[in-house]
Design an enzyme around this catalytic site. Structure first.
Site, PDB file in Angstrom:
ATOM      1  N   GLU A  66       0.832  -1.204   0.000  1.00  0.00           N
ATOM      2  CA  GLU A  66       0.000   0.000   0.000  1.00  0.00           C
ATOM      3  C   GLU A  66       0.870   1.259   0.000  1.00  0.00           C
ATOM      4  OE1 GLU A  66       0.079  -2.567   2.000  1.00  0.00           O
ATOM      5  OE2 GLU A  66      -1.862  -3.098   2.870  1.00  0.00           O
ATOM      6  N   SER A 126      15.971 -41.034 -16.186  1.00  0.00           N
ATOM      7  CA  SER A 126      14.965 -39.969 -16.224  1.00  0.00           C
ATOM      8  C   SER A 126      15.511 -38.689 -16.852  1.00  0.00           C
ATOM      9  CB  SER A 126      14.495 -39.666 -14.800  1.00  0.00           C
ATOM     10  OG  SER A 126      15.588 -39.211 -14.024  1.00  0.00           O
ATOM     11  N   THR A 163      16.070 -41.263  -4.543  1.00  0.00           N
ATOM     12  CA  THR A 163      16.485 -40.356  -5.614  1.00  0.00           C
ATOM     13  C   THR A 163      17.981 -40.075  -5.524  1.00  0.00           C
ATOM     14  OG1 THR A 163      14.302 -39.348  -5.598  1.00  0.00           O
ATOM     15  CG2 THR A 163      16.060 -38.076  -6.617  1.00  0.00           C
ATOM     16  N   ASP A 194      19.934 -40.932  -8.781  1.00  0.00           N
ATOM     17  CA  ASP A 194      20.318 -39.815  -9.671  1.00  0.00           C
ATOM     18  C   ASP A 194      21.477 -38.979  -9.147  1.00  0.00           C
ATOM     19  OD1 ASP A 194      18.115 -40.594 -11.068  1.00  0.00           O
ATOM     20  OD2 ASP A 194      16.851 -38.910 -10.461  1.00  0.00           O
ATOM     21  N   ARG A 229      20.654 -23.544 -10.236  1.00  0.00           N
ATOM     22  CA  ARG A 229      21.791 -23.213 -11.092  1.00  0.00           C
ATOM     23  C   ARG A 229      21.389 -22.407 -12.324  1.00  0.00           C
ATOM     24  NH1 ARG A 229      22.424 -28.435  -9.672  1.00  0.00           N
ATOM     25  NH2 ARG A 229      21.901 -29.237 -11.726  1.00  0.00           N
ATOM     26  N   LEU A 244       8.826 -41.314  -1.413  1.00  0.00           N
ATOM     27  CA  LEU A 244       8.640 -40.132  -0.561  1.00  0.00           C
ATOM     28  C   LEU A 244       7.401 -39.350  -0.996  1.00  0.00           C
ATOM     29  CD1 LEU A 244       9.540 -38.195   1.653  1.00  0.00           C
ATOM     30  CD2 LEU A 244      11.101 -37.125   0.016  1.00  0.00           C
TER      31      LEU A 244
HETATM   32  C1  AOF Z   1       3.928  -7.494   4.328  1.00  0.00           C
HETATM   33  N1  AOF Z   1       3.757  -6.804   3.165  1.00  0.00           N
HETATM   34  O1  AOF Z   1       2.558  -5.553   1.784  1.00  0.00           O
HETATM   35  C2  AOF Z   1       1.563  -6.271   3.805  1.00  0.00           C
HETATM   36  C3  AOF Z   1       1.733  -7.012   5.010  1.00  0.00           C
HETATM   37  O2  AOF Z   1       6.883  -7.081   9.923  1.00  0.00           O
HETATM   38  P1  AOF Z   1       6.183  -6.148   9.004  1.00  0.00           P
HETATM   39  O3  AOF Z   1       6.060  -4.754   9.530  1.00  0.00           O
HETATM   40  O4  AOF Z   1       6.740  -6.153   7.596  1.00  0.00           O
HETATM   41  O5  AOF Z   1       4.661  -6.649   8.918  1.00  0.00           O
HETATM   42  C4  AOF Z   1       4.361  -7.906   8.411  1.00  0.00           C
HETATM   43  C5  AOF Z   1       2.875  -8.159   8.551  1.00  0.00           C
HETATM   44  O6  AOF Z   1       2.092  -7.137   7.951  1.00  0.00           O
HETATM   45  C6  AOF Z   1       2.459  -9.438   7.848  1.00  0.00           C
HETATM   46  O7  AOF Z   1       2.549 -10.511   8.720  1.00  0.00           O
HETATM   47  C7  AOF Z   1       1.007  -9.173   7.454  1.00  0.00           C
HETATM   48  O8  AOF Z   1       0.154  -9.568   8.495  1.00  0.00           O
HETATM   49  C8  AOF Z   1       0.915  -7.656   7.320  1.00  0.00           C
HETATM   50  N2  AOF Z   1       0.740  -7.159   5.924  1.00  0.00           N
HETATM   51  N3  AOF Z   1       2.936  -7.579   5.203  1.00  0.00           N
HETATM   52  O9  AOF Z   1       4.991  -8.049   4.553  1.00  0.00           O
HETATM   53  C9  AOF Z   1       2.633  -6.174   2.858  1.00  0.00           C
HETATM   54  N4  AOF Z   1       0.411  -5.623   3.515  1.00  0.00           N
HETATM   55 ZN    ZN Z   2       1.170  -2.976   6.046  1.00  0.00          ZN
END
Ligand code: AOF
Ligand code: ZN
Length: 376
Positions: A57, A175, A203, A207, A214, A309
């Site tokens: 935002e 594979s 695996t 393999d 990479r 797995l």
């Molecule tokens: C994000 N990016 O665009 C929005 C989030 O630790 P902070 O301050 O970066 O906050 C993380 C929290 O904010 C995240 O767990 C989520 O609940 C809220 N929204 N987070 O990283 C964003 N809008």
């Molecule tokens: Zn936010």
């Protein structure tokens, strides 16, 4: 607008986790000379670019200003409810209130109790708030984040390449390569976006993969994880020989009768050993995942393994997403290896079902992405 916000948000893949990928579009609803609503005009775009950085935002509001546009009275379309908390950055709902936006359209509520409540705060500031599920891509964008908050488990992606008739290797185990070069580039890119890459001892013995990214610059370095209940991993395996502090390996093996469960340093630098008790010779794979989440802060795990797995993962219902590459060939040999085994299904109603999220042509291959349906 939310579809576009989702596309923007997805650009943060591999850089923002364990935080959510979030995208935001700010648009102004034009009013025609006759008073009718015209096409909305986009005045700002933003997405969460990097962990700890500004939220979507705030990026979109900054973009408005950089374009000389005022967000006052405009509509903000966001894939996740704007946060109401001061975390690494100030609350986004306050930024939207201060900017004077008139309406906020949101694809999904924030499940994080620390950050939630933004919608209510926007409303009490007189802003119109709408939640909508019209954009599936916008809702899905935060699936991995929502799962982690709700369950504490990482988002698990299974990847395999198969023939048209659904085999991943010949009866002798060959594979390389069923999928084409362009598909393999995409797989390397995916490896560079996850926190852990998991495979089985079968695996490794067949393999001898390196399980590193990479192609191009990886966005993060995955922990390589080998599931090896009976402790058969040879010292000469490429995963071990390439292990270092920067490219670590976790060797997960069954705990002997008088061994304690837990992780300890292994014999070589960059290698650690996780011992877990076995039940009927089998590993509790959910426990491995929760260990990866808690001890290694893994938000995403890529499983690249053989049928054993993979079968265990599906049996325990631990797979959230699948990337299936179909190469243009047919074996027609029922001794050839299937992608998944060990599950009995007599009737169609017993089949595990997934949603097709995307299907696209990649060179001469088709890549299909499936997801388990997530409760909202
Ligand atoms: C994000 N990016 O665009 C929005 C989030 O630790 P902070 O301050 O970066 O906050 C993380 C929290 O904010 C995240 O767990 C989520 O609940 C809220 N929204 N987070 O990283 C964003 N809008
Ligand atoms: Zn936010």
């Amino acid at each position: 607008m939310l579809d576009l916000a989702a596309r923007l948000g997805a650009m943060g893949a591999g850089r923002v986790e364990p935080n959510p990928m979030v995208g935001c579009v700010i648009a102004r609803e034009a009013v025609e000379s006759d008073g009718a609503a015209g096409e909305p005009r986009i005045i700002g775009l933003g997405h969460h670019r990097v962990f700890g950085g500004p939220h979507a935002e705030v990026e979109a509001l900054a973009d408005c200003r950089a374009r000389g546009q005022s967000p006052r009275g405009a509509t903000a379309y966001v894939t996740l409810e704007p946060c109401a908390h001061t975390g690494k950055t100030p609350p986004c709902c306050d930024a939207l209130i201060e900017a004077g936006v008139g309406r906020v359209v949101i694809a999904r509520r924030d499940p994080n109790p620390l950050a939630a409540g933004g919608a209510a705060r926007l409303e009490s500031a007189g802003i119109r708030v709408e939640f909508t599920a019209v954009s599936r891509s916008a809702t899905r964008l935060s699936d991995p984040f929502v799962k982690r908050i709700r369950t504490g488990l990482p988002w698990v992606i299974a990847k395999w390449a198969q023939t048209i008739d659904g085999r991943i290797a010949t009866r002798t185990g060959e594979s390389q390569w069923i999928s084409g070069e362009r598909s393999r580039v995409l797989v390397h890119r995916l490896r560079g976006r996850v926190d852990a890459i998991m495979t089985g001892i079968g695996t490794v013995l067949a393999d001898d993969p390196e399980l590193t990214a990479r192609h191009g610059v990886p966005r993060r370095r995955a922990l390589r994880v080998v599931i090896d209940p009976q402790n058969r991993l040879p010292r000469t395996a490429k995963v071990l020989r390439t292990a270092s502090q920067e490219l670590p390996v976790l060797h997960v093996r069954g705990a002997g009768r008088d061994e304690q469960a837990g992780e300890s340093p292994g014999a070589a630098p960059g290698v650690s050993v996780l011992r877990l008790p076995l039940r009927n010779e089998l590993m509790d794979l959910e426990r491995v995942l929760s260990h990866l989440a808690t001890a290694h802060r893994a938000g995403s795990v890529l499983v690249e393994s053989g049928p054993g797995l993979m079968g265990g993962m599906f049996r325990q219902d631990l797979i959230d997403e699948m990337h299936v590459y179909v190469g243009p060939m047919i074996f027609g040999d029922d001794q050839a290896l299937p992608p998944v085994r060990g599950i009995e299904v007599e009737q169609l109603v017993e089949a595990r079902r997934y949603r097709l999220i995307d299907a696209r042509r990649v060179g001469d291959d088709v890549r299909s992405v499936y997801r388990r349906a997530m409760p909202d």
